[in-house]
Motif scaffolding. Structure first.
Motif, PDB file in Angstrom:
ATOM      1  N   ASN A 161      83.456  53.572 -28.082  1.00  0.00           N
ATOM      2  CA  ASN A 161      84.971  53.967 -27.480  1.00  0.00           C
ATOM      3  C   ASN A 161      85.380  55.195 -28.215  1.00  0.00           C
ATOM      4  OD1 ASN A 161      87.102  53.779 -26.834  1.00  0.00           O
ATOM      5  ND2 ASN A 161      87.410  51.256 -26.976  1.00  0.00           N
ATOM      6  N   TYR A 191      88.342  56.628 -27.721  1.00  0.00           N
ATOM      7  CA  TYR A 191      89.635  56.371 -28.781  1.00  0.00           C
ATOM      8  C   TYR A 191      89.142  55.754 -30.406  1.00  0.00           C
ATOM      9  CZ  TYR A 191      94.405  54.718 -29.593  1.00  0.00           C
ATOM     10  OH  TYR A 191      95.011  55.149 -30.639  1.00  0.00           O
ATOM     11  N   ALA A 192      87.754  55.544 -30.423  1.00  0.00           N
ATOM     12  CA  ALA A 192      87.286  54.838 -32.003  1.00  0.00           C
ATOM     13  C   ALA A 192      86.838  56.076 -32.886  1.00  0.00           C
ATOM     14  CB  ALA A 192      86.582  53.138 -31.110  1.00  0.00           C
ATOM     15  N   LEU A 214      91.182  52.101 -23.058  1.00  0.00           N
ATOM     16  CA  LEU A 214      90.439  52.122 -23.677  1.00  0.00           C
ATOM     17  C   LEU A 214      91.431  51.429 -25.485  1.00  0.00           C
ATOM     18  CD1 LEU A 214      88.632  55.809 -23.520  1.00  0.00           C
ATOM     19  CD2 LEU A 214      88.148  53.072 -23.458  1.00  0.00           C
ATOM     20  N   ALA A 215      92.574  52.443 -26.112  1.00  0.00           N
ATOM     21  CA  ALA A 215      93.040  51.595 -26.955  1.00  0.00           C
ATOM     22  C   ALA A 215      93.313  50.384 -27.291  1.00  0.00           C
ATOM     23  CB  ALA A 215      94.452  52.248 -27.214  1.00  0.00           C
ATOM     24  N   LEU A 241      91.308  48.218 -25.844  1.00  0.00           N
ATOM     25  CA  LEU A 241      89.901  47.750 -25.436  1.00  0.00           C
ATOM     26  C   LEU A 241      89.231  47.559 -27.126  1.00  0.00           C
ATOM     27  CD1 LEU A 241      87.700  48.813 -22.499  1.00  0.00           C
ATOM     28  CD2 LEU A 241      88.881  46.841 -23.169  1.00  0.00           C
ATOM     29  N   VAL A 242      90.164  48.823 -27.866  1.00  0.00           N
ATOM     30  CA  VAL A 242      89.192  49.098 -29.609  1.00  0.00           C
ATOM     31  C   VAL A 242      90.115  47.564 -30.231  1.00  0.00           C
ATOM     32  CG1 VAL A 242      89.672  50.473 -31.823  1.00  0.00           C
ATOM     33  CG2 VAL A 242      89.284  51.494 -29.113  1.00  0.00           C
TER      34      VAL A 242
END
Ligand SMILES: Nc1ncnc2c1ncn2[C@@H]1O[C@H](COP(=O)(O)OP(=O)(O)OP(=O)(O)O)[C@@H](O)[C@H]1O
Ligand SMILES: [Mg+2]
Lengths: 462, 588
Positions: A115, A117-118, B100-101, B103-104
């Motif tokens: 991801n 974001y990760a 996306l945040a 989803l994390v």
């Protein structure tokens, strides 16, 4: 598990099976030959009437009488800590005479996208000891930086020198190396293996070998096995992993072969239209994850057919990776090792890993100035061939000499010569000092006063 | 994105028949084109892209491994739409607006499939301040009130596709996006949330001709090849030539009020870079963190191709929504080639007749529909808003004759041609000044005249002439060396070098040089022109080119771009330049 004997067609690496129960897309398939040997494949297309299976080995021996077993799961590989120090086939089976891998986990070899974001931002400078990399195309932890080379050039030496010398200054931890060979010769493979043994690197390495005489289609899974292993070591065991994939050109050839067997509409030069996406699914498996310790740094190697950087294999790779190190035939002919041509080379993550507190505050601007000087000097070589040296202005004459110095002192170094970043940058200043100060327009006055050999001593007194 | 099923009971379930990568076939399914469907037991999101007899062909936005024929398919009866309302800013989404945040939080560091998440938070309360009152007549698109979303004020509007009405009640206070804040006299109720189908442009009252430049702080762009607010630009170039850096520079420094940045089939780390950097950067105008005006769409190269295809539409719809509030929005799409490739990949799985280089025959149409959604407009509520679109193009082998570049150039008004020869020598931005063009020069003429300097337009033409002239002279130099040129032309060569090295080169990574306002651009170019004039006149009275080149003030000029408060330093340099030339002239 049900065994079907309904193979209707075999074409290239593809096997067509009819009248099955519902089979899952991407499922792992075992084909059982008359003599009991098993070949593995994967479902590419599934419907009520027909299932298309891509075999990862040669289809030799497969016939309409062969049995087909669908395993009900996607391809997974066993991974474990004890893989370090082991040599496996391109299909993941131990070939070093040792025991089977004790699986701590079984992982899908296709991995999953990190991801965005990760992701953690790569920022740790890796010192390779090679000036053309550290000084002008800096590698950082978690980067994917391929070597673009040509047949017969010493890219293997460059890769080995990097693997051997790579360290993060201030960190005592060594890299673990995952090495995946795809279609390289036995001799080349031995070269790597001997170096790994000589330096003791093998203990911290996992080796996957698909050699030139191994099945071409197996090359599709070799890098996936290697990257799955690397991700496991990095993101589950917290190691810093350096992955060397060689030769990506052979991988792409295998991809083309499968595309042709599926009678797909080919893209540029016969390679499949989805090659960008396919390669991205390998190369994007490099990186770091926020808040986690490990990292995957990738150094794929590819030989550009005809030394052509616009060839689809190099082109698509360059569009995905974070720069490239270009090994050049002319420099090699001149006897310069490592024959890295910095002009088409690039490290896009360089800026994140250099500068004050990381390497040195002058790093970026010194690098830019070295490039500008070398590029201009190199251009002038063409002109000199026509008009002669005498027709050059003083400025141009100095630039021309600079280009020679650049190649002979900055680029050229020993196979075992491990230069610190300080040495590399000081060497750069020594070369820049051969040009008039006013010509160093890429560097601001303050840095010149501090680092230029002419003023260096003066600055220290302040 | 989370999709609710409209008439769950009326729809009958279909059955999967074939799965081949991201394209699957279902039968017995009531469907219309572009309906969103849920595929398989895991209910993966997909979209109907072809209907053939009893077969419905669906592109699936997630990985299809493990799905079998016989699994169910259900139709939501809705088209692919985005959620619009407070909460968009500072978000990072995938191609189908999944945050996306979130989803994390839901599934960890790697993207697994089968997880849905709404584009906006439905729990968070926003303070809504009405701007209309009971009894007011409201037209479609009317601004009902506002919410302080970040430092940006979010205008809450009546959806564009509804009938006019009269406000019966309107509330003020803290509400979620689902709570009703406005009721019309005919009983219609509206929350802050709107949904809009991504493939349909949001309507406007009128399209207008752009007349104001999008100031980017990048000298070669603003100075030589400007884009207008509401305009379109393409930036094609081979790998590593500077598409992404330029797009990021625009996202950082351009004077748009809202920025939508789409990473379409590109690198994960580039999105991470934006995410880490933007919150720490300040808008040079407002002094506020840049992230507060930004929406990111990240569908990287290793994320599903169908969602990559959708990402561009998701982005432009969000851009239009902010435009409708009366904002100047700029949208970067990096890279439109990856979008086109996603279309190609899907098309080839549909076994459609391929056009040029395997791209579908509708490639040109899709590209122009997309760029058509840019523009300076009068919105339905009468405000002036704009969407500027800047698309990166990644031509195979860097060859601009390929279909995506060519079809794009037929539509866009600004062409920033990246050149590998320039990037290899680290001349950045590596935009070729001879091949690039802007068709907005005429339209922006007055703006520059009034807002920058009455001299600006002439200085610009002068600089272009010098660069053009240099290119011609260089051809001669390549044959005979520069000393063989007439003396005045040797001066021209030097002046051109100064334009290139001092004005055009701009280091995105230098804290000061990364952004250069119009005033400084003008001052720098003017200084170079002054040097040129002094040089030509000195040369006429017999000063040699070598002497002219040795003028020290010229070298000092190169440092100006790195200095923040450059005015005193520049004045000093110009004074010194004058003195040096006076000495030269009197000695001659
Ligand atoms: N304006 C600039 N200032 C300084 N450096 C730049 C500038 N533009 C580009 N660069 C350098 O060029 C490198 C490549 O640029 P960039 O990543 O934007 O290329 P790209 O065209 O997007 O390539 P790709 O198509 O592979 O994504 C950057 O990492 C940076 O080092
Ligand atoms: Mg890019």
């Amino acid at each position: 598990m049900k065994e079907y004997r309904t193979i209707s067609k075999i074409a290239g690496p593809l096997v067509f099976v009819e009248k099955t129960e519902p089979i899952a897309y991407g499922e792992l398939v075992n084909i059982i030959l008359a003599d009991g040997t098993t070949k593995r494949g994967q479902v590419l297309d599934t419907s009520d009437e027909l299932v298309v299976v891509q075999i990862f080995e040669t289809t030799a021996g497969i016939g309409r009488d062969s049995g087909v077993r669908f395993t009900g799961e996607t391809i997974k590989m066993p991974v474990g800590r004890d893989m370090l120090g082991r040599i496996l086939s391109g299909g993941g089976k131990p070939i070093d005479g040792g025991p089977d891998i004790v699986p701590e986990k079984r992982l899908d070899i296709n991995g999953a996208a990190i991801n965005p974001y990760a992701r953690g931002m790569p920022a740790d400078f890796i010192q390779t000891g090679i000036s053309t990399i550290d000084g002008t195309n800096t590698l950082v932890r978690g980067q994917k930086l391929p070597i673009f080379s040509g047949a017969g050039l010493p890219h293997n030496n460059v890769a080995l020198q990097i693997a051997r010398q790579a360290k993060v200054p201030g960190s005592t931890e060594n890299f673990a190396v995952v090495f995946a060979a795809m279609g390289i010769t036995k001799e080349e493979a031995n070269y790597f293996m001997q170096d790994f043994e000589r330096t003791g690197a093998l203990e911290r390495a996992v080796v996957f070998l698909n050699l030139a005489d191994d099945p071409a289609v197996e090359r599709i899974i070799t890098p996936r096995l290697a990257l799955t292993t690397a991700e496991y070591l990095a993101f589950e065991l917290g190691m810093h992993v350096l992955v060397i994939l060689t030769d990506m050109t052979n991988y792409c050839e295998a991809l083309r072969q499968i595309g042709a067997a599926r009678e797909e509409v080919p893209g540029r030069r016969g390679y499949p239209g989805y090659m960008y996406t396919d390669l991205a699914n390998l190369y994007e498996r490099a990186g770091m994850i926020k808040g986690q310790k490990g990292s995957v740094t990738q150094i794929p190697i590819l030989t550009m057919p005809g030394d052509d950087i616009t060839h689809p294999i190099a082109d698509l790779t360059g569009y995905i990776t974070e720069g490239q190190i270009v090994v050049n035939r002319d420099l090699h002919r001149k006897g310069i090792y490592p024959p890295i041509n910095v002009l088409p080379s690039l490290s896009r993550l360089m800026n994140l890993g250099i500068g004050k507190g990381k390497t040195r505050e002058d790093h970026k601007k010194v690098s830019d100035q070295m490039y500008a000087g070398y590029a201009e000097g190199n251009d002038l070589r063409g002109l000199v061939a026509i008009v002669g040296k005498d027709a050059l202005s003083e400025r141009d004459r100095l630039l021309l000499e600079f280009a020679d110095l650049f190649e002979n002192r900055f680029v050229r170094q020993g196979y075992d010569e491990d230069r610190s970043i300080e040495d590399t940058l000081n060497l750069a200043w020594d070369l820049l000092a051969t040009l008039p100060v006013e010509q160093l327009t890429r560097i601001d006055r303050e840095l010149i006063n501090k680092y230029h050999p002419k003023f260096r001593t003066g600055a220290k007194k302040e | 994105m989370e999709v609710k099923t409209k008439h769950a009971k009326e729809q009958k379930q279909g059955v999967l028949k074939r799965i081949a990568g991201p394209v699957v076939t279902a039968v017995n399914l009531d469907a219309h084109m572009y309906d969103v469907v849920k595929v398989g037991k895991e209910e993966l999101m997909g979209e109907v892209i072809k209907i053939q007899g009893d077969s419905v062909i669906i592109q699936v936005y997630e990985d299809t491994a493990g799905i079998r024929p016989g699994e169910p398919v259900s139709n939501t009866g809705l088209s692919l739409a985005v959620e619009l309302g407070p909460g968009l800013l500072t978000s990072i989404y995938d191609g189908i607006q999944r945050p996306l945040a979130v989803l994390v939080d839901k599934m960890g560091n790697f993207i697994e499939r089968g997880v849905t998440a709404p584009g906006l938070s439905h729990e968070k309360k926003w303070t809504f301040k009405p701007l209309v009152k009971a009894g007011d007549k409201v037209e479609p698109g009317a601004i009902l009130g506002e919410v302080q979303e970040t430092n940006i004020v979010h205008k809450v509007m009546l959806p564009p596709n509804v009938k006019p009405g009269t406000v019966k009640t309107i509330k003020s206070g803290d509400y979620t996006i689902d709570e009703i804040i406005c009721v019309l006299e005919d009983g219609r109720e509206y929350p802050m949330l709107q949904r809009w189908p991504v493939r349909v442009p949001r309507p406007v009252k009128e399209k207008m001709n752009p007349t104001i430049p999008l100031i980017t702080g990048q000298r070669i762009l603003d100075g030589l090849f400007p884009i207008a607010k509401g305009g379109t630009a393409a930036i094609p170039g081979p790998f590593g030539s500077g598409k992404t850096v330029t797009q990021q520079q625009l996202a950082k420094w351009s004077d748009a009020e809202i920025v939508v940045y789409i990473g379409c089939g590109e690198r994960g780390n580039e999105m991470t870079e934006v995410l880490t950097e933007f919150p720490h950067l300040e808008d040079p105008k407002s002094g506020k963190p840049l992230m507060e005006r930004t929406v990111l769409i990240a569908n990287t190269s290793n994320m599903p191709v169908a969602a990559r295809e959708a990402s561009v539409y998701t982005g432009i719809t969000i851009a239009e929504y902010f435009r409708d509030m009366g904002y100047d929005v700029s949208l970067m799409a990096d890279s439109t080639s990856r979008w086109a490739e996603a279309m190609r990949e899907i098309s080839s799985r549909l076994e459609e007749m391929p056009g040029e280089e395997g791209y579908p025959a509708y490639l040109a149409a899709r590209l122009s529909e997309f760029y058509e959604r840019a523009g300076l407009v009068k919105t339905l509520n009468g405000a002036r808003g704009s969407v500027s679109v800047i698309g990166a193009v990644s031509p195979p082998g860097g060859d601009f004759s390929e279909p995506v570049t060519q079809n794009t150039l037929r539509i866009v008004k600004v062409f920033w041609a990246l050149d590998a020869k320039l990037s290899q020598r680290r001349h950045f931005p590596a935009i070729n000044w001879l091949n690039s063009y802007s068709l907005y020069l005429e339209a922006l003429h007055d703006y520059y005249d009034k807002e920058v300097s009455p001299e600006w337009n002439t200085i610009r033409s002068w600089a272009m002439e010098i660069l053009q002239k240099e290119a011609e002279l260089q051809e001669i130099v390549q044959l005979v060396g520069s000393d063989a040129l007439p003396e005045s032309e040797q001066v021209t060569i030097e002046v051109a070098r100064m334009i290139r090295e001092i004005f055009l080169q701009q280091n995105a990574y230098d804290a000061v040089d990364t952004f250069c306002d119009m005033k400084k651009q003008y001052a720098m170019m003017k200084a170079i022109k002054t040097y040129a004039e002094l040089s030509y006149s000195a040369q006429l009275v017999g000063v040699s080119p070598a002497q002219i080149n040795a003028v020290k003030a010229k070298n000092e000029l190169a440092q100006i771009k790195f200095i923040k408060d450059y005015t005193p330093e520049l004045a000093k340099i110009m004074k010194q330049m004058d003195d040096e030339f006076n000495t030269l002239r009197s000695a001659a």
